[in-house]
Scaffold this motif. Structure first.
Motif, PDB file in Angstrom:
ATOM      1  N   GLY A  13      -0.508  14.568   2.626  1.00 27.45           N
ATOM      2  CA  GLY A  13       0.925  14.438   2.830  1.00 27.45           C
ATOM      3  C   GLY A  13       1.552  13.247   2.145  1.00 27.45           C
ATOM      4  N   GLN A  14       0.736  12.423   1.489  1.00 24.38           N
ATOM      5  CA  GLN A  14       1.206  11.226   0.775  1.00 24.38           C
ATOM      6  C   GLN A  14       2.098  10.314   1.619  1.00 24.38           C
ATOM      7  OE1 GLN A  14       2.683  11.876  -3.201  1.00 24.38           O
ATOM      8  NE2 GLN A  14       1.284  13.564  -3.606  1.00 24.38           N
ATOM      9  N   PRO A  15       1.719  10.009   2.854  1.00 26.66           N
ATOM     10  CA  PRO A  15       2.534   9.084   3.660  1.00 26.66           C
ATOM     11  C   PRO A  15       2.504   7.683   3.074  1.00 26.66           C
ATOM     12  CG  PRO A  15       0.417   9.427   4.715  1.00 26.66           C
ATOM     13  CD  PRO A  15       0.478  10.386   3.552  1.00 26.66           C
ATOM     14  N   ILE A  16       3.542   6.902   3.345  1.00 26.23           N
ATOM     15  CA  ILE A  16       3.613   5.533   2.847  1.00 26.23           C
ATOM     16  C   ILE A  16       2.856   4.638   3.843  1.00 26.23           C
ATOM     17  CG2 ILE A  16       5.143   3.770   1.900  1.00 26.23           C
ATOM     18  CD1 ILE A  16       5.327   6.525   0.544  1.00 26.23           C
ATOM     19  N   LYS A  43       7.883  16.547   0.483  1.00 26.59           N
ATOM     20  CA  LYS A  43       8.311  16.774  -0.904  1.00 26.59           C
ATOM     21  C   LYS A  43       9.136  15.599  -1.415  1.00 26.59           C
ATOM     22  CE  LYS A  43       8.180  21.820  -0.739  1.00 26.59           C
ATOM     23  NZ  LYS A  43       8.967  23.089  -0.863  1.00 26.59           N
ATOM     24  N   LEU A  44       9.904  14.976  -0.537  1.00 29.01           N
ATOM     25  CA  LEU A  44      10.647  13.778  -0.927  1.00 29.01           C
ATOM     26  C   LEU A  44       9.682  12.645  -1.258  1.00 29.01           C
ATOM     27  CD1 LEU A  44      13.232  12.102  -1.253  1.00 29.01           C
ATOM     28  CD2 LEU A  44      13.164  11.677   1.217  1.00 29.01           C
ATOM     29  N   ARG A  45       8.631  12.478  -0.448  1.00 25.53           N
ATOM     30  CA  ARG A  45       7.638  11.425  -0.724  1.00 25.53           C
ATOM     31  C   ARG A  45       6.930  11.659  -2.054  1.00 25.53           C
ATOM     32  NH1 ARG A  45       6.636  12.124   4.744  1.00 25.53           N
ATOM     33  NH2 ARG A  45       4.746  13.329   4.387  1.00 25.53           N
ATOM     34  N   ILE A  46       6.653  12.909  -2.366  1.00 24.97           N
ATOM     35  CA  ILE A  46       6.020  13.222  -3.648  1.00 24.97           C
ATOM     36  C   ILE A  46       6.903  12.738  -4.794  1.00 24.97           C
ATOM     37  CG2 ILE A  46       5.330  15.108  -5.182  1.00 24.97           C
ATOM     38  CD1 ILE A  46       4.398  16.634  -2.686  1.00 24.97           C
ATOM     39  N   LYS A  47       8.217  12.937  -4.673  1.00 24.90           N
ATOM     40  CA  LYS A  47       9.149  12.459  -5.696  1.00 24.90           C
ATOM     41  C   LYS A  47       9.158  10.935  -5.756  1.00 24.90           C
ATOM     42  CE  LYS A  47      12.422  16.335  -5.736  1.00 24.90           C
ATOM     43  NZ  LYS A  47      13.834  16.741  -5.489  1.00 24.90           N
ATOM     44  N   PHE A 102      -1.528   6.093  -2.010  1.00 27.83           N
ATOM     45  CA  PHE A 102      -0.908   6.982  -1.029  1.00 27.83           C
ATOM     46  C   PHE A 102      -1.222   8.437  -1.326  1.00 27.83           C
ATOM     47  CE2 PHE A 102       2.653   3.588  -0.905  1.00 27.83           C
ATOM     48  CZ  PHE A 102       1.884   2.790  -0.066  1.00 27.83           C
ATOM     49  N   LEU A 103      -1.483   8.748  -2.591  1.00 25.67           N
ATOM     50  CA  LEU A 103      -1.768  10.124  -2.976  1.00 25.67           C
ATOM     51  C   LEU A 103      -3.109  10.599  -2.437  1.00 25.67           C
ATOM     52  CD1 LEU A 103       0.531   9.241  -4.927  1.00 25.67           C
ATOM     53  CD2 LEU A 103      -0.550  10.633  -6.681  1.00 25.67           C
ATOM     54  N   GLU A 104      -3.965   9.675  -2.028  1.00 27.27           N
ATOM     55  CA  GLU A 104      -5.287  10.025  -1.506  1.00 27.27           C
ATOM     56  C   GLU A 104      -5.242  10.462  -0.045  1.00 27.27           C
ATOM     57  OE1 GLU A 104      -8.010   6.843  -2.281  1.00 27.27           O
ATOM     58  OE2 GLU A 104      -7.088   6.382  -4.207  1.00 27.27           O
TER      59      GLU A 104
END
Length: 542
Positions: A333-336, A245-249, A328-330
């Protein structure tokens, strides 16, 4: 940039420690002022008065930061110690004595006394746990111009001095800055006391797993929408599911650049092994912006990392990656995962394990010394003890069958034990495959022995829609390991992450069965295993 604009540029370090970042920032500001033609003496005073701000919960650290900045000012202005000038650095007040009743004794006169009383009450309540919460304390809507109107009286009491400190620090916590830079504290949720834990669960639920993640959110709040904030933190927030959720932000902001440092970023071989990353982010979202990411995780000392970083600056692109953040959205979990290739990104568009393979977390006994035994500790005729998958070291296809678990009364002896978690009983003792959730090496899948129960660290999976052997084969490939590295490079292989990966169908049933037989033969050829019959060297000698 005009001289006036430079004086308006505010930089905050909300966990300043002894002030290393602020001292470095002082030198940078000095260069900027001198480039505009300002004298070093005047510039040093302007920097301390207008540009640098810092906070910390540690009194000794604050004193060191204060001293360091005053010495920087003294370097350029010999008379600065004689002037009524102090750096804008403070220790967070820890108010345990002043309440609503005590505020009636305040002798300070304000322009708007009624508003001041309301705001002072908010301040004293906010700083009630200052030593625990530090810069995480937030204030909104307080009229600090009105509050500061009462600070001109130099003959204030010791009691009023405490109020003055709260006003000055409260303003720093409420105002916004053009720049934020910090090396935040690291503390997992298990190490937090009741006050801090309760606060962050309420205010920062998306980053509550560790203080460094919480400070990422807090520093972003302190920065203007067009500003920038820079940090060095553990790299766990880039990948772990607990920070999703932090990564989404963060992916709704703009990562300007990053140096992924890995271990030993500050010491030689044998030093610290914390995985770190440093980055610059702006809260504003710039569409189609391609950030620069320097990958230094594979170099084992800071000198080599520094050399490779300089190579990238001078033109080498071997360790420099450029990617649009929206990519990253693809990835689940949207990892960096900035080093991902286009071909790998295409694989992530394929159907995943979800709804096709059942991943199940097993038992937490709450008392392993009571319920678990090594296989050689139990009589083979005792039917109350059954095989138990508990993860273990890297091993493919078959093995790690070291433990037995007490399954008396169909496992109810564990289920009824205080503190235990008896998960997924209907899947216990079923035919499936297992892997280690936590490991120090690569991911590996094994066919489970029959009739086995399984642990929370020995996750199992089952499938009625797909051939189990084909799934085992696919999950043991180098391709699957590569896919896994993009979403979980921390070697924490939780099934919640794994089930989001693409499920590629490969028909390798016969090969997998053969591999299992070969692995079993090798595994049972040593006397440390329960199916041992004869050491392989004996047969060769005969």
């Amino acid at each position: 940039m005009t001289s006036f604009a430079l004086q308006e540029l505010k930089l905050i370090d909300p966990s300043m420690g002894s002030g290393h970042i602020l001292v470095y920032a002082f030198d940078v500001f000095m260069q900027l002022y001198e480039a505009e033609g300002e004298s070093p003496r005047t510039a040093s005073e302007l920097i301390l008065e207008n540009n640098l701000f810092g906070l910390d919960i540690d009194q000794r650290a604050f004193q060191l930061a204060y001293f360091a900045l005053m010495m920087k000012g003294r370097q350029y202005s010999r008379r600065i110690l004689a002037k009524q000038l102090r750096p804008n650095v403070y220790v967070i007040p820890n108010n345990s004595e002043i309440g609503e009743t005590e505020l009636q004794l305040v002798q300070i006169q304000f322009n708007d006394q009624k508003k001041a009383q309301q705001d002072l009450l908010t301040l004293v309540k906010g700083f009630k746990n200052g030593a625990e919460l530090g810069s995480l304390i937030q204030f909104e809507g307080l009229d600090f111009e009105n509050l500061k109107s009462g600070l001109n009286n130099i003959n204030i009491s010791f009691f009023d001095q405490s109020i003055k400190e709260m006003i000055l620090v409260g303003e720093l916590l409420q105002q916004q800055y053009e720049i934020g830079i910090t090396n935040p504290p690291y503390m997992g949720s298990s190490g937090m006391d009741k006050i801090l834990s309760g606060y962050v669960k309420k205010i920062y639920p998306d980053s509550k797993s560790d203080l460094f993640g919480i400070f990422i959110e807090r520093l972003e709040e302190m920065i203007k929408p067009t500003g920038y904030y820079a940090m060095i933190t553990q790299h766990a927030w880039m990948f772990l599911s607990s920070f999703e959720k932090l990564r989404i932000k963060i992916n709704q902001q703009t990562i300007v650049n990053m140096a992924h440092l890995g271990t030993r970023a500050f010491e030689e071989i044998g030093g610290e092994v914390v995985q770190t990353t440093s980055f610059v982010i702006t809260p504003k979202k710039y569409k189609n912006y391609a950030g620069g990411y320097l990958r230094l995780v594979d170099f084992d000392n800071y000198r080599l990392k520094e050399t490779k970083a300089l190579d990238a600056i001078t033109g080498s692109t071997d360790y420099l990656y450029t990617i649009k953040q929206d990519r990253f959205l693809e990835i689940p979990g949207q990892p960096i995962s900035y080093w991902v290739s286009e071909n790998i990104l295409k694989l992530f568009t394929m159907p995943s394990f979800v709804d096709k393979v059942n991943f199940k977390e097993g038992i937490t006994t709450a008392n392993n010394s009571l319920f678990l035994r090594y296989w050689f500790e139990i009589d083979a005729l005792n039917k109350n003890w059954i095989p138990y998958n508990k993860g273990g070291s890297y091993r493919k296809w078959f093995g790690n069958n070291d433990y037995l678990v007490n399954w008396y009364d169909d496992g109810n002896v564990i289920k009824n034990y205080p503190g235990s978690s008896f998960r997924n009983k209907s899947f216990q003792r079923s035919d499936g495959a297992t892997f280690s959730a936590l490991t120090s090496g690569n991911f590996s899948v094994r066919k489970s022995v029959s009739n086995a129960a399984f642990d929370s660290k020995g996750t199992m999976f089952f499938s009625e829609k797909y051939n189990l052997y084909n799934i085992i084969g696919y999950m043991n490939t180098n391709l699957f390991q590569k896919l896994l590295s993009y979403v979980s490079p921390t070697l924490d292989y939780r099934f919640g992450t794994i089930q989001k990966l693409p499920l590629l169908y490969i028909n390798v049933e016969n090969i997998v069965k053969q591999n299992i037989l070969l692995s079993k033969k090798e595994y049972t050829s040593f006397e440390t295993t329960n199916d041992f019959s004869q050491h392989p060297l004996i047969g060769e000698i005969v």
